[in-house]
Design a protein around this motif. Structure first.
Motif, PDB file in Angstrom:
ATOM      1  N   GLY A 162      29.676 124.552 -45.670  1.00 50.41           N
ATOM      2  CA  GLY A 162      31.112 124.776 -45.776  1.00 50.41           C
ATOM      3  C   GLY A 162      31.363 126.161 -46.327  1.00 50.41           C
ATOM      4  O   GLY A 162      30.465 127.007 -46.416  1.00 50.41           O
ATOM      5  N   ILE A 216      36.317 117.954 -51.473  1.00 52.31           N
ATOM      6  CA  ILE A 216      37.056 118.993 -50.768  1.00 52.31           C
ATOM      7  C   ILE A 216      36.908 120.357 -51.440  1.00 52.31           C
ATOM      8  O   ILE A 216      37.070 121.401 -50.808  1.00 52.31           O
ATOM      9  CB  ILE A 216      38.551 118.594 -50.652  1.00 52.31           C
ATOM     10  CG1 ILE A 216      39.237 119.371 -49.533  1.00 52.31           C
ATOM     11  CG2 ILE A 216      39.256 118.768 -51.982  1.00 52.31           C
ATOM     12  CD1 ILE A 216      38.785 118.981 -48.161  1.00 52.31           C
ATOM     13  N   TRP A 226      34.263 120.899 -46.466  1.00 51.01           N
ATOM     14  CA  TRP A 226      35.261 120.137 -45.714  1.00 51.01           C
ATOM     15  C   TRP A 226      34.738 118.758 -45.340  1.00 51.01           C
ATOM     16  O   TRP A 226      35.497 117.807 -45.257  1.00 51.01           O
ATOM     17  CB  TRP A 226      35.652 120.909 -44.442  1.00 51.01           C
ATOM     18  CG  TRP A 226      36.226 122.265 -44.699  1.00 51.01           C
ATOM     19  CD1 TRP A 226      35.704 123.465 -44.329  1.00 51.01           C
ATOM     20  CD2 TRP A 226      37.442 122.560 -45.384  1.00 51.01           C
ATOM     21  NE1 TRP A 226      36.504 124.500 -44.745  1.00 51.01           N
ATOM     22  CE2 TRP A 226      37.593 123.967 -45.399  1.00 51.01           C
ATOM     23  CE3 TRP A 226      38.432 121.786 -46.003  1.00 51.01           C
ATOM     24  CZ2 TRP A 226      38.674 124.613 -45.993  1.00 51.01           C
ATOM     25  CZ3 TRP A 226      39.507 122.414 -46.603  1.00 51.01           C
ATOM     26  CH2 TRP A 226      39.625 123.807 -46.594  1.00 51.01           C
ATOM     27  N   ASN A 227      33.434 118.670 -45.128  1.00 57.52           N
ATOM     28  CA  ASN A 227      32.809 117.406 -44.717  1.00 57.52           C
ATOM     29  C   ASN A 227      32.168 116.741 -45.943  1.00 57.52           C
ATOM     30  O   ASN A 227      31.296 117.333 -46.580  1.00 57.52           O
ATOM     31  CB  ASN A 227      31.744 117.678 -43.649  1.00 57.52           C
ATOM     32  CG  ASN A 227      31.166 116.404 -43.057  1.00 57.52           C
ATOM     33  OD1 ASN A 227      31.257 115.324 -43.644  1.00 57.52           O
ATOM     34  ND2 ASN A 227      30.562 116.527 -41.880  1.00 57.52           N
TER      35      ASN A 227
END
Length: 646
Positions: free
Chosen positions: A496, A485, A489-490
């Motif tokens: 990100g 994280i 996000w993924n």
């Protein structure tokens, strides 16, 4: 925040560490207990300021802080600080890691006699490192670059009573000076071409500089990177530097000093020509393999992590050379957290085993993983954090290391597809490094936390002993930062906020992600099976010990060259000098003889002859009647003889 407010916040985030240094030195010895909490408070404020700066600057217009510095030949050279996405990110990382190291050191170094000096140099080091991060001028960067080297020398050699620490500090200092000599030459070449050292001016002028000059200038600057980031062949100082305090290793050798080289490479990336980038990639890949081999052979827990750091830095440099600018900086960011966590975790283990030694009066090497085993029962919190950070280092999915490594591997894949002649080789080396990283990390965790405890008798006597909470808190916080994280996000896509904000994004490639995932699973299964079966197919058997390899190759070559140069020096250079000296003395003696015998002899002989003739003529008129009669008789006799003989 307005630009003026942001400027003041930036200066606070930077200069509070310098204030920490000054106050630590000025506090009287009887009040030295104030130093750890007070310096930690200052770093806490600096960290808060750094986060505010990062939020204000991220994806916005960069902030410039300029001042007049000096003038050469009518050309003004201004000092300048630049706060953009990259510097704001590193400002937050350096201050945050430094804060956690300060808190950790308050417990780890509590009984140290030089605690004032230690915390003063921690603050000074942080200030110097932040100077590199914020600088927008190559000369200002070099100034703080040298301050970082100086402060790291003092921190590595903090325990002055240990000869090994002093030797390690000296080695680190000298190796860095070798690289910095090249760095300084590169700065001179760029000044000669552009008459400016501002990054923006250099970027604008790079297209007008002769490519061969630009290649050599960039490679000279890369020499500084090689020294500071412990790249081959100047990489041996980093494992030796583990003689210093463990919190220093977490700060200097995980998140800051050694990362400065990668940061500098990112700052001057526009200077590197394709030829220079190939050299960068080759050096990075050699270093990464060298570090992996060292971690496979090492049994000292800190040296395993040190070799791991060398390998990961080489991996970042390989990524930089192959065009993965964003991926390498992303990995630098994630590496700072999980490697600092591993170093501090190792420090907690060492601290605990020292306490065991103290209570049981037994002597054993507390850093040798062969003396450990089964420690998860005694250090459950440290075990959890260590496994999380180790998983991130190994690139296990759901952790930040997987995301950042995937970004570099993807760029290496695209680089190979685009026709780079060495692209597939670099990609293969990267996958080999990833596989072996899993193995040595698994091996380290296995030896430390699993199996039978090799010192079980001693451990049972002090089973109530616990690691202090002040050590556990920073480790736990860093372990939380090792999850995906913090970078994206993924958990399976490196795109990100971080990767996009650093610029130069590359498309995500699902096949590389799947291949990485399968590769990691194979590596974990292999490591588990191999360690369960007593190293049946251990990679150690297939890779040489890098220290021994270094001695037999680099050091042997240097020694042979030294012997040849010594013989040449004694026979020819000294011989020529001695011959010239002896010839000069001989000629001087001969000239002295000629001067005394011939020149002085002729002059003195003439004077004596004149004196003798004068004495004879004076005797004719000396006023004595006897002399007159004698000369008259002599003259008469001579006259008579002449008449008779004629």
């Amino acid at each position: 925040m307005t630009a003026e407010e942001t400027t003041w916040v930036v200066l606070c985030a930077w200069l509070l560490s310098l204030l920490s240094f000054i106050i630590s030195l000025l506090i009287r010895p009887r009040l030295e207990w104030i130093v750890p909490p007070f310096t930690s408070l200052l770093l806490f404020i600096a960290s808060i300021c750094s986060f505010f700066v990062a939020i204000a600057i991220w994806n916005n217009q960069p902030l410039l802080i300029t001042w007049n510095w000096f003038t050469i030949n009518g050309i003004e050279n201004t000092g300048q600080l630049k706060i953009d996405n990259l510097s704001a990110l590193m400002l937050a990382v350096v201050n945050f890691i430094s804060l956690l190291v300060h808190i950790y050191s308050a417990g780890y170094m509590a009984d140290d006699t030089g605690i004032k000096r230690y915390f003063a140099m921690l603050g000074f080091f942080t200030f110097s490192m932040l100077g590199i991060v914020l600088s927008d001028n190559l000369l200002v960067t070099f100034f703080f670059w040298e301050l970082v080297g100086f402060s790291s020398y003092l921190l590595i050699g903090h325990w002055r009573e240990k000869p090994e620490a002093g030797a390690a500090a000296t080695k680190a200092f000298l190796f860095n000076r070798i690289g910095d000599a090249g760095f300084l030459v590169g700065i001179g070449m760029l000044w000669a071409e552009v008459n400016s050292l501002h990054f923006k001016t250099l970027a604008e002028a790079a297209a007008t500089i002769d490519p061969s000059v630009l290649t050599w200038a960039s490679l000279c600057i890369f020499c500084g990177v090689v020294g500071k980031s412990a790249q081959f062949p100047l990489s041996t100082w980093l494992p030796d530097a583990m003689e210093g305090p463990t919190p220093v290793s977490a700060l200097i050798h995980a998140a800051t000093m050694v990362a400065a080289g990668v940061f500098l490479l990112a700052r001057v990336y526009f200077l590197f020509t394709p030829s220079a980038l190939i050299v960068v990639s080759v050096i990075g890949s050699i270093t990464a393999l060298w570090g992996v081999m060292g971690a496979l052979h090492a049994v000292d827990i800190k040296k395993i992590l040190a070799y791991s750091t060398v390998s990961q830095l080489g991996f970042m440099i390989l990524g930089m050379g192959s065009g993965s600018f964003s991926g390498s900086i992303m990995h630098l960011f994630t590496h700072a957290f999980f490697k600092a966590c591993l170093f501090l975790g190792a420090g907690a283990i060492i601290h605990y085993l020292h306490r065991v030694q103290h209570h049981t009066h037994n002597d054993f090497d507390v850093q040798d993983i062969r003396n450990m085993g089964g420690l998860r029962k005694y250090l459950p919190n440290t075990f959890i954090a260590f496994v999380i950070a180790g998983a991130s280092l190994s690139g296990v999915p759901l952790f930040s290391g997987f995301v950042s490594k995937d970004a570099i591997l993807t760029q290496l894949f695209y680089n190979a597809q685009n026709g780079n002649p060495l692209g597939w080789l670099f990609l293969s080396i990267a996958f080999i490094i990833s596989f072996l990283t899993v193995y040595y990390t698994f091996r380290m965790i296995w030896f430390v936390f699993f199996g039978e405890c090799r010192i079980a008798d001693q451990m049972e006597k002090v089973k109530e002993e616990r690691v202090p909470l002040i050590l556990i808190f920073p480790i736990g916080f860093l372990a939380l930062c090792a999850f995906w994280i913090t970078a994206s996000w993924n958990p399976f896509d490196f795109h990100g906020w971080l990767h996009e904000g650093l610029g130069d994004p590359v498309p995500h490639h699902t096949m590389i992600t799947i291949l990485s995932l399968v590769w990691i699973i194979i590596a974990v299964v292999f490591a588990y099976y191999n360690l369960r079966n007593k190293h049946l197919w251990s990679p150690v058997k297939f890779f040489p010990d890098p220290d021994r390899f270094y001695v037999l190759t680099v050091l042997y070559s240097i020694r042979q060259l030294s012997r040849l140069t010594l013989a040449f020096d004694k026979k020819w250079i000294d011989g020529t000098l001695h011959f010239a000296a002896y010839a000069q003395v001989t000629i001087a003696q001969l000239m002295s003889w000629c001067d005394r015998i011939l020149i002085d002899g002729a002059v003195n002989g003439t004077a004596r002859l004149a004196g003798g003739l004068g004495a004879v003529t004076r005797s004719f008129t000396n006023g004595k009647i006897q002399s007159y009669i004698l000369w008259a008789m002599a003259s008469l006799i001579i006259f008579i003889l002449w008449i008779l003989l004629s």
